[in-house]
Scaffold this motif. Sequence first.
Motif, PDB file in Angstrom:
ATOM      1  N   MET A   1       0.698  -1.198   0.063  1.00 17.96           N
ATOM      2  CA  MET A   1      -0.075   0.157   0.035  1.00 17.96           C
ATOM      3  C   MET A   1       0.838   1.266  -0.020  1.00 17.96           C
ATOM      4  SD  MET A   1      -3.192  -0.421   2.576  1.00 17.96           S
ATOM      5  CE  MET A   1      -2.151  -0.505   3.985  1.00 17.96           C
ATOM      6  N   ASP A   2       0.442   2.020  -0.828  1.00 20.58           N
ATOM      7  CA  ASP A   2       1.095   3.362  -0.721  1.00 20.58           C
ATOM      8  C   ASP A   2       0.968   4.384   0.366  1.00 20.58           C
ATOM      9  OD1 ASP A   2      -1.040   4.783  -1.637  1.00 20.58           O
ATOM     10  OD2 ASP A   2      -0.422   4.951  -3.626  1.00 20.58           O
ATOM     11  N   LYS A   3       1.283   5.449   0.542  1.00 27.47           N
ATOM     12  CA  LYS A   3       1.103   6.407   1.571  1.00 27.47           C
ATOM     13  C   LYS A   3      -0.443   6.678   1.672  1.00 27.47           C
ATOM     14  CE  LYS A   3       2.546  11.108   3.241  1.00 27.47           C
ATOM     15  NZ  LYS A   3       3.586  12.013   2.705  1.00 27.47           N
ATOM     16  N   LEU A   4      -0.830   7.363   0.477  1.00 25.48           N
ATOM     17  CA  LEU A   4      -2.065   7.762   0.293  1.00 25.48           C
ATOM     18  C   LEU A   4      -3.327   6.705   0.552  1.00 25.48           C
ATOM     19  CD1 LEU A   4      -2.172   9.885  -2.908  1.00 25.48           C
ATOM     20  CD2 LEU A   4      -2.023  10.569  -0.608  1.00 25.48           C
ATOM     21  N   GLU A   5      -3.181   5.498   0.262  1.00 26.26           N
ATOM     22  CA  GLU A   5      -3.963   4.699   0.836  1.00 26.26           C
ATOM     23  C   GLU A   5      -4.239   4.117   2.033  1.00 26.26           C
ATOM     24  OE1 GLU A   5      -4.334   0.883  -2.354  1.00 26.26           O
ATOM     25  OE2 GLU A   5      -2.222   1.475  -2.292  1.00 26.26           O
ATOM     26  N   ILE A   6      -2.957   4.492   2.885  1.00 23.73           N
ATOM     27  CA  ILE A   6      -2.819   4.063   4.268  1.00 23.73           C
ATOM     28  C   ILE A   6      -3.427   5.237   5.038  1.00 23.73           C
ATOM     29  CG2 ILE A   6      -1.419   3.993   6.236  1.00 23.73           C
ATOM     30  CD1 ILE A   6       0.810   2.598   4.631  1.00 23.73           C
ATOM     31  N   ILE A   7      -3.442   6.643   4.511  1.00 20.77           N
ATOM     32  CA  ILE A   7      -3.944   7.673   5.068  1.00 20.77           C
ATOM     33  C   ILE A   7      -5.791   7.703   4.984  1.00 20.77           C
ATOM     34  CG2 ILE A   7      -4.403  10.032   4.854  1.00 20.77           C
ATOM     35  CD1 ILE A   7      -1.375  10.464   3.924  1.00 20.77           C
ATOM     36  N   LYS A   8      -6.014   6.962   3.632  1.00 20.70           N
ATOM     37  CA  LYS A   8      -7.305   6.792   3.503  1.00 20.70           C
ATOM     38  C   LYS A   8      -8.007   5.801   4.673  1.00 20.70           C
ATOM     39  CE  LYS A   8      -9.229   3.945   0.648  1.00 20.70           C
ATOM     40  NZ  LYS A   8      -9.531   3.088  -0.667  1.00 20.70           N
ATOM     41  N   HIS A   9      -7.285   4.891   4.762  1.00 16.18           N
ATOM     42  CA  HIS A   9      -7.829   3.618   5.474  1.00 16.18           C
ATOM     43  C   HIS A   9      -7.801   4.225   7.016  1.00 16.18           C
ATOM     44  CE1 HIS A   9      -8.599   0.311   3.006  1.00 16.18           C
ATOM     45  NE2 HIS A   9      -7.119   0.573   2.474  1.00 16.18           N
ATOM     46  N   VAL A  10      -6.585   4.971   7.330  1.00 15.91           N
ATOM     47  CA  VAL A  10      -6.376   5.561   8.878  1.00 15.91           C
ATOM     48  C   VAL A  10      -7.856   6.275   9.016  1.00 15.91           C
ATOM     49  CG1 VAL A  10      -5.104   6.691  10.326  1.00 15.91           C
ATOM     50  CG2 VAL A  10      -4.156   5.023   9.231  1.00 15.91           C
ATOM     51  N   THR A  11      -7.940   7.348   8.038  1.00 10.81           N
ATOM     52  CA  THR A  11      -9.166   8.211   8.293  1.00 10.81           C
ATOM     53  C   THR A  11     -10.541   7.658   8.617  1.00 10.81           C
ATOM     54  OG1 THR A  11      -7.562   9.864   6.987  1.00 10.81           O
ATOM     55  CG2 THR A  11     -10.267  10.271   6.919  1.00 10.81           C
ATOM     56  N   LEU A  12     -10.591   6.796   7.780  1.00  6.58           N
ATOM     57  CA  LEU A  12     -11.752   5.854   7.835  1.00  6.58           C
ATOM     58  C   LEU A  12     -11.831   5.073   9.265  1.00  6.58           C
ATOM     59  CD1 LEU A  12     -12.368   4.496   4.208  1.00  6.58           C
ATOM     60  CD2 LEU A  12     -13.780   6.136   5.351  1.00  6.58           C
ATOM     61  N   ALA A  13     -10.716   4.665   9.605  1.00  4.83           N
ATOM     62  CA  ALA A  13     -10.859   3.929  11.024  1.00  4.83           C
ATOM     63  C   ALA A  13     -11.173   4.547  12.317  1.00  4.83           C
ATOM     64  CB  ALA A  13      -9.522   3.187  11.046  1.00  4.83           C
ATOM     65  N   ILE A  14     -10.784   6.174  12.106  1.00  2.91           N
ATOM     66  CA  ILE A  14     -10.826   6.939  13.120  1.00  2.91           C
ATOM     67  C   ILE A  14     -12.091   7.381  13.534  1.00  2.91           C
ATOM     68  CG2 ILE A  14      -9.946   9.191  14.363  1.00  2.91           C
ATOM     69  CD1 ILE A  14      -7.175   8.590  12.987  1.00  2.91           C
ATOM     70  N   ASN A  15     -12.801   7.441  14.844  1.00  4.78           N
ATOM     71  CA  ASN A  15     -13.936   8.239  14.935  1.00  4.78           C
ATOM     72  C   ASN A  15     -13.916   9.619  14.414  1.00  4.78           C
ATOM     73  OD1 ASN A  15     -16.001   9.798  16.260  1.00  4.78           O
ATOM     74  ND2 ASN A  15     -16.285   8.460  17.920  1.00  4.78           N
ATOM     75  N   PRO A  16     -14.877   9.891  13.409  1.00  3.48           N
ATOM     76  CA  PRO A  16     -14.769  11.389  13.028  1.00  3.48           C
ATOM     77  C   PRO A  16     -14.605  12.561  13.786  1.00  3.48           C
ATOM     78  CG  PRO A  16     -16.609  10.027  11.798  1.00  3.48           C
ATOM     79  CD  PRO A  16     -16.006   9.455  13.122  1.00  3.48           C
ATOM     80  N   LYS A  17     -14.950  12.215  15.055  1.00  2.50           N
ATOM     81  CA  LYS A  17     -14.861  13.418  16.174  1.00  2.50           C
ATOM     82  C   LYS A  17     -13.336  13.824  16.233  1.00  2.50           C
ATOM     83  CE  LYS A  17     -15.545  11.203  20.439  1.00  2.50           C
ATOM     84  NZ  LYS A  17     -16.331  11.272  21.765  1.00  2.50           N
ATOM     85  N   TYR A  18     -12.688  12.935  16.046  1.00  4.87           N
ATOM     86  CA  TYR A  18     -11.115  13.148  16.305  1.00  4.87           C
ATOM     87  C   TYR A  18     -10.494  13.274  15.007  1.00  4.87           C
ATOM     88  CZ  TYR A  18     -11.947  10.776  20.641  1.00  4.87           C
ATOM     89  OH  TYR A  18     -12.504  10.282  21.928  1.00  4.87           O
ATOM     90  N   GLN A  19     -10.229  14.869  14.903  1.00  2.00           N
ATOM     91  CA  GLN A  19      -9.747  15.316  13.418  1.00  2.00           C
ATOM     92  C   GLN A  19      -7.967  15.644  13.657  1.00  2.00           C
ATOM     93  OE1 GLN A  19     -11.194  15.933  10.453  1.00  2.00           O
ATOM     94  NE2 GLN A  19     -12.822  14.499  11.543  1.00  2.00           N
ATOM     95  N   ASP A  20      -7.740  15.432  14.932  1.00  2.00           N
ATOM     96  CA  ASP A  20      -6.091  15.799  14.971  1.00  2.00           C
ATOM     97  C   ASP A  20      -5.391  14.633  15.342  1.00  2.00           C
ATOM     98  OD1 ASP A  20      -6.810  18.430  14.805  1.00  2.00           O
ATOM     99  OD2 ASP A  20      -7.175  18.733  17.022  1.00  2.00           O
ATOM    100  N   TRP A  21      -4.612  14.167  14.155  1.00  2.00           N
ATOM    101  CA  TRP A  21      -3.864  12.987  14.504  1.00  2.00           C
ATOM    102  C   TRP A  21      -2.697  13.024  13.651  1.00  2.00           C
ATOM    103  CZ3 TRP A  21      -3.716  10.385   9.764  1.00  2.00           C
ATOM    104  CH2 TRP A  21      -4.931  10.305   9.079  1.00  2.00           C
ATOM    105  N   VAL A  22      -1.460  12.031  14.063  1.00  2.00           N
ATOM    106  CA  VAL A  22      -0.272  12.025  13.365  1.00  2.00           C
ATOM    107  C   VAL A  22      -0.077  10.617  13.182  1.00  2.00           C
ATOM    108  CG1 VAL A  22       2.395  12.453  13.588  1.00  2.00           C
ATOM    109  CG2 VAL A  22       0.545  14.150  14.421  1.00  2.00           C
ATOM    110  N   LEU A  23       0.142  10.204  11.829  1.00  3.08           N
ATOM    111  CA  LEU A  23       0.451   9.147  11.296  1.00  3.08           C
ATOM    112  C   LEU A  23       2.067   8.952  11.215  1.00  3.08           C
ATOM    113  CD1 LEU A  23      -0.551   6.482   9.920  1.00  3.08           C
ATOM    114  CD2 LEU A  23      -0.619   7.679   7.677  1.00  3.08           C
TER     115      LEU A  23
END
Length: 129
Positions: A1-23
């Motif tokens: 998986m490339d960086k953008l795919e991982i970001i997409k999956h992590v974004t979907l995995a996180i509860n939307p109320k949490y907008q501040d995170w570091v990958l």
Amino acid sequence: MDKLEIIKHVTLAINPKYQDWVLFKNGTYIIFDDISTVKDVKDEAIQLMKEFGPVFAGGSAGDFSVIHLNSTEGWLVSGHGYGMYTYVHPSELDNETPNDLEIGLYGRSKRNSDGENPEIEHINNSINL
């Protein structure tokens, strides 16, 4: 998986109320409750990763829980650091039907890699969104 795919999956995995995170490079991320109170997000994230990322057998750093995701493929592996999770995609595992132990051990090894050599891949910051 490339960086953008991982970001997409992590974004979907996180509860939307949490907008501040570091990958980090190997799929471990840290959620910040209020990023506006953090002086330097990069420094704070790296410090937390160095403290809670490395795995030491026999201690709380070796403990984990597996969260099965509904909004995207894969799992999250939690550890002993508050707000720290590691994303595991099914394609990363050899077994098509892995159990929680296999998923957890793999995720824990990814977290350990991020802890030993923390490289930030992405910062999601609600202040700049």
